[in-house]
Design a protein around this motif. Structure first.
Motif, short mmCIF file in Angstrom:
data_model
loop_
_atom_site.label_atom_id
_atom_site.label_comp_id
_atom_site.label_asym_id
_atom_site.label_seq_id
_atom_site.Cartn_x
_atom_site.Cartn_y
_atom_site.Cartn_z
N ALA A 1 -53.42 2.47 11.26
CA ALA A 1 -51.95 2.17 10.85
C ALA A 1 -51.69 1.78 8.94
CB ALA A 1 -51.55 0.88 11.72
N VAL A 2 -51.18 2.24 8.70
CA VAL A 2 -51.04 1.92 7.29
C VAL A 2 -50.70 0.47 7.11
CG1 VAL A 2 -50.33 4.00 6.21
CG2 VAL A 2 -48.69 2.53 7.25
N PRO A 3 -50.84 -0.22 5.99
CA PRO A 3 -50.29 -1.32 6.57
C PRO A 3 -49.29 -1.64 5.67
CG PRO A 3 -52.08 -0.69 4.49
CD PRO A 3 -51.84 0.14 4.79
N LEU A 4 -48.76 -3.13 6.38
CA LEU A 4 -47.32 -3.39 6.34
C LEU A 4 -46.41 -3.52 4.97
CD1 LEU A 4 -44.94 -3.84 8.95
CD2 LEU A 4 -45.52 -6.34 9.06
N LYS A 5 -45.63 -3.18 4.46
CA LYS A 5 -44.92 -3.21 3.50
C LYS A 5 -43.71 -4.58 3.63
CE LYS A 5 -44.57 0.83 0.32
NZ LYS A 5 -43.77 1.39 -0.06
N GLN A 6 -43.68 -5.65 3.28
CA GLN A 6 -43.43 -6.45 2.89
C GLN A 6 -42.57 -7.62 1.66
OE1 GLN A 6 -42.89 -9.14 6.72
NE2 GLN A 6 -42.34 -7.29 7.33
N SER A 7 -41.70 -7.72 1.42
CA SER A 7 -41.82 -8.76 0.36
C SER A 7 -41.90 -10.38 0.51
CB SER A 7 -40.04 -8.38 -0.22
OG SER A 7 -39.52 -7.27 -0.01
N ILE A 8 -42.89 -11.00 0.18
CA ILE A 8 -42.97 -11.81 0.33
C ILE A 8 -42.51 -13.15 -0.62
CG2 ILE A 8 -45.59 -13.40 0.69
CD1 ILE A 8 -45.10 -11.17 3.25
N ILE A 9 -42.48 -14.26 0.04
CA ILE A 9 -42.26 -15.75 -1.14
C ILE A 9 -43.70 -16.44 -0.80
CG2 ILE A 9 -40.71 -17.26 -1.70
CD1 ILE A 9 -38.78 -16.33 -0.59
N PRO A 10 -44.18 -16.76 -1.60
CA PRO A 10 -45.63 -17.26 -1.57
C PRO A 10 -45.49 -18.39 -1.66
CG PRO A 10 -45.96 -15.88 -3.46
CD PRO A 10 -44.43 -15.81 -3.46
N TYR A 11 -45.80 -19.13 -0.87
CA TYR A 11 -46.10 -20.70 -1.33
C TYR A 11 -46.83 -21.49 -0.58
CZ TYR A 11 -46.64 -20.16 4.15
OH TYR A 11 -47.16 -19.76 5.47
N GLU A 12 -47.37 -22.69 -1.24
CA GLU A 12 -49.02 -23.27 -0.76
C GLU A 12 -48.12 -25.08 0.34
OE1 GLU A 12 -52.32 -25.25 -1.85
OE2 GLU A 12 -51.88 -23.12 -2.24
N GLN A 13 -48.95 -25.04 1.45
CA GLN A 13 -48.57 -25.60 2.17
C GLN A 13 -49.64 -27.64 2.17
OE1 GLN A 13 -48.66 -25.02 6.74
NE2 GLN A 13 -49.15 -26.71 7.23
N LEU A 14 -48.63 -28.05 1.48
CA LEU A 14 -49.70 -29.43 1.07
C LEU A 14 -48.62 -30.41 2.08
CD1 LEU A 14 -48.47 -29.40 -2.53
CD2 LEU A 14 -50.59 -28.97 -1.12
#
Length: 387
Positions: free
Chosen positions: A36-49
């Motif tokens: 399968a081709v990679p899933l292309k999505q809009s991501i908001i990166p975050y850090e979990q603390l």
């Protein structure tokens, strides 16, 4: 004749055996491989603390004047509104002090009226050369002294009224009041301020946590500028308690310490969260999701299970246009809910990634690719599908 037949039989058998067709190796057919081709999505990166909830306001209710506690006007642990009366200290003596101060002020004002009239009379006589300068000076001094007495009496009245006001302990804001520490009838405020109870404001509520210096620098790089306090308040934060799935409580950034603790290499961060149902109590352990950048950016996602690693780093297997398996070196980012991993480098949107992980796909071997799918991450992961 029979003897000759016995000799010929082995020769015929050997001849017939030599006429059998030769055995040849037949390679197995190429294996079926799911790709399968990679899933292309809009991501908001975050850090979990992790952090803890902290009350928005906490105030000790104290008796600031001496007297016997006359009444308690609330039930321990109940919510109270700003201005509600919580405790009353006996008021008889303080009401009498107010009356006494009011009488002294009235007397001082009466003295001032008389001295001002005498001063005006002496001033007129002095201009007419009828009165002596010393008499005028005495009248002026008496007037000024009476003015000071009025101001002093006004101050005493203010103090008396303030002390009377202290006999009523009111809620300074909306909140929950703890259990009472002093019983009705006890003497309070005899030498120092006596603590009666504590009121805690829970709506809204703070969440405090520490962020590493490296994470802070990453966020600054993502934001590309230093934010003002108004801009900080627009950065969303999400939290979840130990027993909750995901991050159901939403708030925003409220405060960032102006300095990094040199002993721990961390910086104090505070978020503000609405708490109308009082579900969050001070001291709760929380998981905090902090966005590392403003706005979403498009990323490629692959299942984390298909990523392998060796001494040279991480890689995935892909199938080229000739249906031959290749090894591609990649760089990865955040692990998302649903077991998906962000690929930051080394992969193209049209690369066919091998999803089969049973060892049948070997680099350099030919395969029969079968179209597969990569399920999108679940909702609530700060992810929006690219249209």
């Amino acid at each position: 004749m029979a003897y000759r037949s016995l000799i010929l039989l082995p020769l015929v058998a050997a001849f017939l055996a030599g006429c059998k067709p030769e055995n040849k190796f037949q390679p197995p057919p190429p294996p079926d491989i799911s790709v399968a081709v990679p899933l292309k999505q809009s991501i908001i990166p975050y850090e979990q603390l992790t952090g803890n909830t902290v009350a928005f306001n906490t105030v000790d209710l104290v008796a600031r004047v001496e007297g016997f506690l006359e009444s308690q006007n609330y039930v321990d642990g109940s919510p109270m509104k700003k201005g509600d009366t919580l405790f009353v200290i006996e008021q008889t003596m303080y009401k009498a002090k107010v009356q006494e101060a009011e009488a002294q002020l009235d007397a001082a004002k009466a003295e001032l009226v008389q001295s001002e009239a005498e001063f005006d009379r002496q001033e007129t006589l002095l201009r007419q050369n009828v009165s002596a300068q010393t008499t005028y000076d005495k009248a002026k001094a008496k007037r000024d002294s009476d003015r000071a007495n009025v101001e002093n009496a006004q101050g005493n009245l203010t103090i008396a009224k303030t002390n009377l006001g202290y006999t009523t302990v009111q809620a300074p804001f909306d909140g929950l009041v703890t259990k009472h520490l002093i019983s009705v009838g006890e003497l309070v405020g005899s030498s120092t301020a006596t603590k009666l109870a504590t009121i805690v404001q829970l709506d809204p509520i703070y969440v405090e946590f520490n962020m590493s210096e490296q994470t802070l620098l990453d966020i600054r790089a993502g934001l590309k500028k230093r934010l003002t306090l108004e801009e900080l308040s627009k950065i969303p934060l999400d939290i979840g308690l130990m027993t909750e799935e995901g991050f159901p409580h939403s708030g925003h950034l409220n405060y960032v310490s102006p300095e990094v603790d040199p002993n721990t290499g961390t910086i104090l961060i505070r978020g503000l969260f609405p708490n109308p149902k009082l579900e969050l109590l001070p001291g709760f352990f929380t998981r905090i999701r902090v966005p590392l950048a403003q706005g979403a950016k498009e990323d490629l996602l692959v299942p984390n299970r298909v990523i392998a690693e060796d001494q040279a780093g991480q890689y995935v297997l892909t199938v080229n246009k000739d249906d031959v398996v290749e090894q591609k070196r990649i760089k990865t980012g955040q692990l998302l809910p649903g077991g998906l991993r962000i690929v930051t480098d080394g992969l193209k949107p049209d690369d066919r990634v091998v999803l089969t992980t049973n060892g049948r796909a070997v680099p350099g071997s030919k395969v029969v690719p079968k179209d597969g799918t990569i399920p999108p991450p679940p909702a609530g992961a700060n992810i929006t599908t690219t249209k």
